[in-house]
Each structure stands twice: as structure tokens, then as C-alpha cells.
Motif scaffolding. Structure first.
Motif, short mmCIF file in Angstrom:
data_model
loop_
_atom_site.label_atom_id
_atom_site.label_comp_id
_atom_site.label_asym_id
_atom_site.label_seq_id
_atom_site.Cartn_x
_atom_site.Cartn_y
_atom_site.Cartn_z
N ALA A 172 0.83 -1.21 0.00
CA ALA A 172 0.00 0.00 0.00
C ALA A 172 0.86 1.26 0.00
CB ALA A 172 -0.92 -0.01 1.21
N LEU A 173 2.02 1.18 0.61
CA LEU A 173 2.95 2.31 0.65
C LEU A 173 3.89 2.35 -0.55
CD1 LEU A 173 3.93 2.18 4.45
CD2 LEU A 173 2.51 3.92 3.34
N GLY A 174 3.82 1.33 -1.39
CA GLY A 174 4.72 1.24 -2.54
C GLY A 174 6.15 0.91 -2.14
N ARG A 175 6.33 0.20 -1.02
CA ARG A 175 7.67 -0.04 -0.50
C ARG A 175 8.09 -1.51 -0.54
NH1 ARG A 175 7.57 3.93 4.90
NH2 ARG A 175 7.28 5.87 3.71
N LEU A 176 7.24 -2.38 -1.03
CA LEU A 176 7.56 -3.81 -0.98
C LEU A 176 8.83 -4.12 -1.76
CD1 LEU A 176 6.50 -6.42 0.22
CD2 LEU A 176 5.12 -6.76 -1.83
N ALA A 306 31.68 18.59 10.57
CA ALA A 306 30.73 19.57 10.03
C ALA A 306 30.02 19.01 8.80
CB ALA A 306 31.48 20.86 9.67
N ILE A 307 30.78 18.33 7.94
CA ILE A 307 30.18 17.72 6.75
C ILE A 307 29.16 16.66 7.16
CG2 ILE A 307 30.63 16.27 4.73
CD1 ILE A 307 33.37 17.69 4.53
N LEU A 308 29.51 15.86 8.16
CA LEU A 308 28.60 14.81 8.64
C LEU A 308 27.33 15.43 9.22
CD1 LEU A 308 31.18 12.40 10.32
CD2 LEU A 308 29.83 11.94 8.25
N ASP A 309 27.45 16.58 9.86
CA ASP A 309 26.26 17.26 10.39
C ASP A 309 25.33 17.68 9.26
OD1 ASP A 309 27.11 16.97 13.00
OD2 ASP A 309 28.03 18.96 13.11
N VAL A 310 25.92 18.19 8.16
CA VAL A 310 25.11 18.59 7.01
C VAL A 310 24.42 17.38 6.39
CG1 VAL A 310 25.19 19.56 4.68
CG2 VAL A 310 26.54 20.61 6.51
N LEU A 311 25.17 16.30 6.22
CA LEU A 311 24.58 15.09 5.65
C LEU A 311 23.48 14.55 6.55
CD1 LEU A 311 27.79 13.19 4.40
CD2 LEU A 311 26.32 14.77 3.13
N SER A 312 23.68 14.64 7.86
CA SER A 312 22.66 14.17 8.82
C SER A 312 21.37 14.98 8.67
CB SER A 312 23.18 14.29 10.25
OG SER A 312 24.27 13.42 10.47
N ALA A 313 21.51 16.27 8.41
CA ALA A 313 20.32 17.12 8.23
C ALA A 313 19.51 16.66 7.03
CB ALA A 313 20.74 18.58 8.07
N VAL A 314 20.19 16.32 5.95
CA VAL A 314 19.50 15.84 4.76
C VAL A 314 18.79 14.52 5.05
CG1 VAL A 314 19.79 15.07 2.37
CG2 VAL A 314 21.12 17.01 3.23
N VAL A 315 19.47 13.65 5.78
CA VAL A 315 18.87 12.36 6.14
C VAL A 315 17.59 12.57 6.95
CG1 VAL A 315 19.18 10.30 7.57
CG2 VAL A 315 20.98 11.01 5.99
N ARG A 316 17.63 13.48 7.92
CA ARG A 316 16.45 13.73 8.75
C ARG A 316 15.29 14.25 7.91
NH1 ARG A 316 20.43 15.56 12.44
NH2 ARG A 316 20.11 17.73 11.84
N ILE A 317 15.60 15.11 6.95
CA ILE A 317 14.55 15.66 6.09
C ILE A 317 13.91 14.57 5.25
CG2 ILE A 317 14.12 17.16 4.10
CD1 ILE A 317 16.35 18.99 5.26
N ARG A 318 14.73 13.76 4.59
CA ARG A 318 14.20 12.71 3.72
C ARG A 318 13.47 11.64 4.54
NH1 ARG A 318 14.17 16.15 0.67
NH2 ARG A 318 15.69 16.55 -1.02
N ALA A 319 13.95 11.37 5.73
CA ALA A 319 13.28 10.38 6.58
C ALA A 319 11.91 10.89 7.01
CB ALA A 319 14.15 10.08 7.80
N CYS A 345 28.92 0.87 1.72
CA CYS A 345 27.97 1.72 2.45
C CYS A 345 26.55 1.44 1.97
CB CYS A 345 28.32 3.19 2.24
SG CYS A 345 27.14 4.32 3.00
N LEU A 346 25.62 1.25 2.91
CA LEU A 346 24.23 0.94 2.55
C LEU A 346 23.58 2.06 1.75
CD1 LEU A 346 22.92 -0.65 5.89
CD2 LEU A 346 23.39 -1.81 3.73
N LEU A 347 24.05 3.28 1.93
CA LEU A 347 23.46 4.41 1.20
C LEU A 347 23.74 4.38 -0.30
CD1 LEU A 347 24.16 7.20 3.80
CD2 LEU A 347 21.91 6.72 2.80
N LEU A 348 24.62 3.50 -0.72
CA LEU A 348 24.93 3.39 -2.15
C LEU A 348 24.15 2.27 -2.81
CD1 LEU A 348 28.81 3.92 -2.04
CD2 LEU A 348 27.02 5.59 -2.57
N TYR A 353 19.64 4.38 -1.48
CA TYR A 353 20.31 5.19 -2.52
C TYR A 353 19.29 6.08 -3.22
CZ TYR A 353 22.94 6.47 -6.70
OH TYR A 353 23.55 7.18 -7.71
N ASN A 354 18.13 5.52 -3.55
CA ASN A 354 17.11 6.30 -4.24
C ASN A 354 16.52 7.39 -3.36
OD1 ASN A 354 17.32 4.73 -6.61
ND2 ASN A 354 15.95 3.18 -5.77
N MET A 355 16.39 7.10 -2.06
CA MET A 355 15.76 8.06 -1.17
C MET A 355 16.71 9.19 -0.76
SD MET A 355 13.79 7.43 2.48
CE MET A 355 12.58 6.36 1.69
#
Length: 388
Positions: A172-176, A306-319, A345-348, A353-355
Motif C-alpha cells: 500500500a505504501l509502494g515499499r515492498l 561539520a560535513i557529517l552534520d550537514v549530511l545528517s540534516a538531509v537524512v532527517r529531512i528525507r526520513a 555503504c548501505l546508502l549506495l 540510494y534512491n531516497m
């Protein structure tokens, strides 16, 4: 639902026919491994809507036909936290059954925490509180009581119900389909059989060793793993990790030196002392295997943080956009792996990766830019560089 207890070879043929008629089956195992290196296979539970069976591998020595039925690629194998179950299958057959659906891996895509326990899922999906009466049962003892058999069967009975509900909600969520790459990773044999030559990679504290110390630790780790496999004993019964590191630092080459080391087991010295001293002496004469890639400790500076903090912000937004716990999408460790170029890395891979992974990689490579606007953080394609 009546439970089929399969403890004679003539019952296997009928069970195989039942399995062959199903598009998916739920599986679970009961085993012991407190006193052995390899898990001792004590019970196999199998279920599908309408039937459930418990197979006694201690009573039936040849389960070839049953495993052939289970391994059919057109049948989905549903498990929860499947690594140890698959280890048993791999140990017996030398192969990994597929395709796999692991409810522990799938649950976070429905808003659950990372690595949720089976009891939590049963409670959440079915409003049933699982009994803990036989949590510490010795499954190698026979005969099993009716309560023990019911306790074991319940695991796959409830797993069937959880699986059907999960699939409906994920679809239903299109996540299967998001889970396909995660489940594919479970087909790697290295997950279930640690090579003695690579055992040193699992030792915490290896990054603090260099030169002869590292070479000795690598040699002793290989010896411990190989000996544990040959003697079918837990590796820590032979020697704890901290003792491996201690021997690597002190480098004893005589039995007298070895016996003086604090907390070393006298039985270990008597039984394996000559071998250990010989291995240490040999390892002192050769260079260590290098620590490279993801196993190499990278010292982070403030720019990295600092870079990791920026990347973390993007992750929080997409999540948040996808109603996910940010840790499920990417942990700080995942972001570090991405930053330092770890291809595992799982993000690749897969849905991560798509999200978010594609964007995060683009930010690191300068293909995307990040800006702050009243509506929030905005990620966009970087403007092309102008003429010099």
C-alpha cells in the motif's frame, strides 16, 4: 491448528508435497550453541496458512528431500532475524535458501525501530503477548513436551500472520520492492562462515596495533578460529579477544614467558603453549596484512564532523518526508562510510540510494548544492562553473 510432529523418514514425503503447493512458507529453528562453535540443530518449524509442522532433525538423520523442497526458488522463505537460521541451513547444505523475506529487516519501513524483536512485532500486529516459559529450554532433550512443541510452533504460526499483514501494508505504501537489495545481501556465504584467515578483522582494538604486534594478532586469530572450528568449541573458550591483543603486545616466545602473563588460562598454556609460542615467533618475522578500506581507522577532524552534520540534516529531512526513523535510513556510521568512500555503504544501494544516497553523494561530489530558505532546506543541482 493441529501440529504435525515429524520424527520419522516416512513422514517427510507428505510434508514435501505440502511445501511444494505453497508460494511461501514461514521458517524458524531451535538450536543450541553455548558449548559449541557450530550451532546444534534441534528443531525445524515450518508453516503456511492452514498447516504447521515441527521437524525433529535429531530423529531423522537424512533431511535431503526436505531441504530440496524448502530450497525451491519459487517459494519465498519467511523468517525473523534470519542470520542464525540461515547459518544452520548453510552449515548442512552448503547453500543459502532463497528468496528470503526477513520481517526484522522489513519492519522499520513500517515505522518500527531498528532491529525490532519478534515479540514486539507479534504484540504490535496481533495484540498477542508471547509466552517466555521455554526461552531457556534445552531443545536437544527428548522427548519434547506438548507445551514445548506448541511454543516452538507458535513462532511460525504468528510469523505467517505478520508476513501477510506486512506485505499488504508495504504494498500500500509502494515499499515492498524496496527490500529486494537488502534481502539479496543475505545470500553472501561470508555472513555464515568466517574464514580463519579473516578472523582478525573482527577483533576490536586491531587498529591500535602496528608492525609485529599486528602480525602476531593476525596469526593468533587465525589459529583460534581454525582450532575452534576443528574442535567445535566456542572461540572464546580457547582465548578471549583481549588475551589475543595482550599476547600481541607482550610477544612471549617461551612457555615460561607465556605462563607469566596475567589471567592466561593454565590449561591453555599446557595444551596450546608450544603452538602459540611458535606462531608468535613466526609472526614476528613477517610483515602484517595491511589494514585497508573500511577496516582502516580514519581520524576525523572538525571539517569532517561539520560535513557529517550537514549530511545528517538531509537524512532527517528525507526520513521525515517518508515517515521513517532517520536511523533506519542512515546512521552516523553509514554517513562516515559514505564520506570516506566505502563502497559497501548501505546508502549506495537499494532504496536508501534512491531516497537519499544519490543526493548525499552528489553533495559530496559538488553536483548538488544546499541552501536555506524560509520553507526549509533545499537541495538543487549545482550551477555550472562560469568561464575562468
Amino acid at each position: 491448528m493441529s501440529i504435525q510432529y515429524i520424527d520419522s523418514p516416512d513422514q517427510i514425503e507428505n510434508l514435501c508435497r505440502q511445501i511444494a503447493n505453497e508460494p511461501w512458507i514461514a521458517l524458524d529453528t531451535e538450536f543450541l550453541r553455548e558449548k559449541t562453535y557450530y550451532p546444534k540443530f534441534c528443531l525445524l518449524q515450518i508453516a503456511a496458512p492452514g498447516w504447521v509442522a515441527c521437524v525433529d532433525p535429531l530423529a531423522i538423520t537424512d533431511l535431503t528431500a526436505l531441504f530440496e523442497a524448502i530450497y525451491q526458488p519459487n517459494i519465498v522463505k519467511v523468517l525473523h532475524s534470519c542470520r542464525q537460521d540461515l547459518e544452520i541451513f548453510y552449515q548442512i547444505t552448503g547453500k543459502i535458501p532463497g528468496p528470503i523475506f526477513d520481517t526484522q529487516i522489513a519492519a522499520p519501513l513500517l515505522g518500527f525501530q531498528e532491529n525490532p524483536g519478534y515479540a514486539m512485532l507479534v504484540s504490535s500486529f496481533l495484540n498477542v503477548n508471547l509466552s517466555k516459559a521455554h526461552t531457556r529450554t534445552d531443545w536437544s532433550e527428548r522427548p519434547l513436551s506438548a507445551d514445548q512443541i506448541q511454543y516452538a510452533a507458535d513462532d511460525v504460526i504468528y510469523l505467517c500472520k505478520i508476513y501477510t499483514t506486512m506485505c499488504e501494508q508495504l504494498a500500500a505504501l509502494g515499499r515492498l520492492h524496496w527490500l529486494e537489495s537488502d534481502f539479496a545481501l543475505l545470500n553472501n556465504p561470508e555472513l555464515y562462515q568466517l574464514s580463519p584467515e579473516n578472523a582478525w578483522l573482527k577483533i576490536r582494538g586491531k587498529n591500535k596495533l602496528t608492525g609485529k604486534q599486528l602480525s602476531i594478532m593476525q596469526s593468533l586469530s587465525e589459529w583460534r578460529e581454525r582450532t575452534a572450528q576443528q574442535e567445535n568449541k566456542p572461540r572464546n573458550w580457547l582465548m578471549q579477544d583481549d588475551m589475543l591483543l595482550e599476547l600481541a603486545k607482550l610477544q612471549p616466545v617461551t612457555l615460561a614467558d607465556l605462563a607469566k602473563i596475567r589471567n592466561i588460562n593454565e590449561r591453555t598454556v599446557n595444551r596450546y603453549g608450544k603452538t602459540l609460542c611458535s606462531l608468535i615467533e613466526e609472526a614476528r618475522q613477517r610483515p602484517p596484512k595491511p589494514i585497508t578500506g573500511k577496516d582502516q581507522m580514519v581520524k576525523k577532524n572538525q571539517q569532517h564532523e561539520a560535513i557529517l552534520d550537514v549530511l545528517s540534516a538531509v537524512v532527517r529531512i528525507r526520513a521525515e518526508e517518508n515517515s521513517l526513523n532517520p536511523v533506519i535510513l542512515a546512521s552516523r556510521k553509514d554517513l562516515e562510510q559514505l564520506l570516506f568512500g566505502d563502497e559497501d555503504c548501505l546508502l549506495l544501494h537499494g532504496w536508501r540510494y534512491n531516497m537519499a544516497g544519490r543526493e548525499l553523494q552528489g553533495l559530496l561530489q559538488g553536483d548538488y548544492s544546499l541552501s536555506l530558505k524560509p520553507e526549509g532546506v533545499v537541495i538543487s543541482a549545482a550551477a555550472p562553473a562560469g568561464p575562468a
